[in-house]
Design a protein around this motif. Structure first.
Motif, mmCIF file in Angstrom:
data_model
loop_
_atom_site.group_PDB
_atom_site.id
_atom_site.type_symbol
_atom_site.label_atom_id
_atom_site.label_comp_id
_atom_site.label_asym_id
_atom_site.label_seq_id
_atom_site.Cartn_x
_atom_site.Cartn_y
_atom_site.Cartn_z
ATOM 1 N N UNK A 69 -2.392 -1.186 -6.368
ATOM 2 C CA UNK A 69 -0.960 -1.272 -6.621
ATOM 3 C C UNK A 69 -0.395 -0.118 -7.432
ATOM 4 N N UNK A 70 -1.266 0.688 -8.052
ATOM 5 C CA UNK A 70 -0.796 1.816 -8.862
ATOM 6 C C UNK A 70 -0.495 3.051 -8.036
ATOM 7 N N UNK A 125 4.408 3.825 1.088
ATOM 8 C CA UNK A 125 4.359 2.378 0.896
ATOM 9 C C UNK A 125 3.349 2.080 -0.203
ATOM 10 N N UNK A 126 3.448 0.892 -0.793
ATOM 11 C CA UNK A 126 2.458 0.490 -1.789
ATOM 12 C C UNK A 126 1.093 0.382 -1.127
ATOM 13 N N UNK A 133 -3.373 8.782 0.598
ATOM 14 C CA UNK A 133 -2.581 9.121 -0.587
ATOM 15 C C UNK A 133 -2.198 10.597 -0.498
ATOM 16 N N UNK A 134 -1.208 11.016 -1.269
ATOM 17 C CA UNK A 134 -0.813 12.419 -1.280
ATOM 18 C C UNK A 134 -1.980 13.298 -1.730
#
Length: 160
Positions: free
Chosen positions: A96-97, A90-91, A59-60
């Motif tokens: 999913x959030x 991408x998801x 994640x970022x």
């Protein structure tokens, strides 16, 4: 000694400057090669960021933690890398959030070419200094640097 030199003949401040100059010369040469290969906008910080993304993606926020920068700074870097085609968002299949940052084929390729470039530059050092001196330098640096020295947060560390 009063002139800043140690009892061994070198000034204490000179060692970190020489180590940094060696690092900088390797990185600058590598990036000249990458620019000649069509990656003219790829910067040293981008290489650290791609390593922080890793082969599994991140994640970022995770990229920011690994780089030692804020989530916002990491997001800007990821935005730039995405525009340049080195990463994609991408998801996250597990949540999913959130979005996952992944290396693209181009990102994987630039890392592979970077590795080849580092090997070539090391071979040039061997040609100048000799294999035994380069191996001894590497062994000495491994001896005096902690295992945790291989960190990606150079940008955050320099920025302080």
């Amino acid at each position: 000694m009063a002139d800043g030199r140690s009892t061994e003949g070198g000034a204490g401040f000179e060692l970190p400057l020489l180590l940094f100059a060696g690092f900088r010369s390797i990185i600058d040469e590598l990036h000249r090669d990458l620019a000649a290969q069509g990656d003219g906008e790829f910067r040293p910080a981008h290489g650290f960021a791609l390593q922080a993304v890793g082969t599994q993606g991140a994640s970022a926020s995770e990229v920011g933690r690994r780089l030692g920068v804020s989530k916002q700074a990491a997001g800007k870097t990821v935005d730039k890398l995405e525009r340049l085609g080195y990463v994609e968002r991408v998801d996250d299949p597990d949540d999913g959030r959130r979005k996952l940052v992944r290396l693209t084929t181009r990102g994987i390729d630039v890392l592979a070419r970077s590795a080849q470039g580092f090997d070539r530059i090391r071979a040039e050092w061997v040609a100048v200094l000799g294999a035994e001196r380069v191996r001894a330098l590497e062994a000495d640096l491994r001896t005096i640097t902690p295992a945790s020295a291989y960190r990606l947060d150079a940008e955050g560390w320099f920025a302080g």
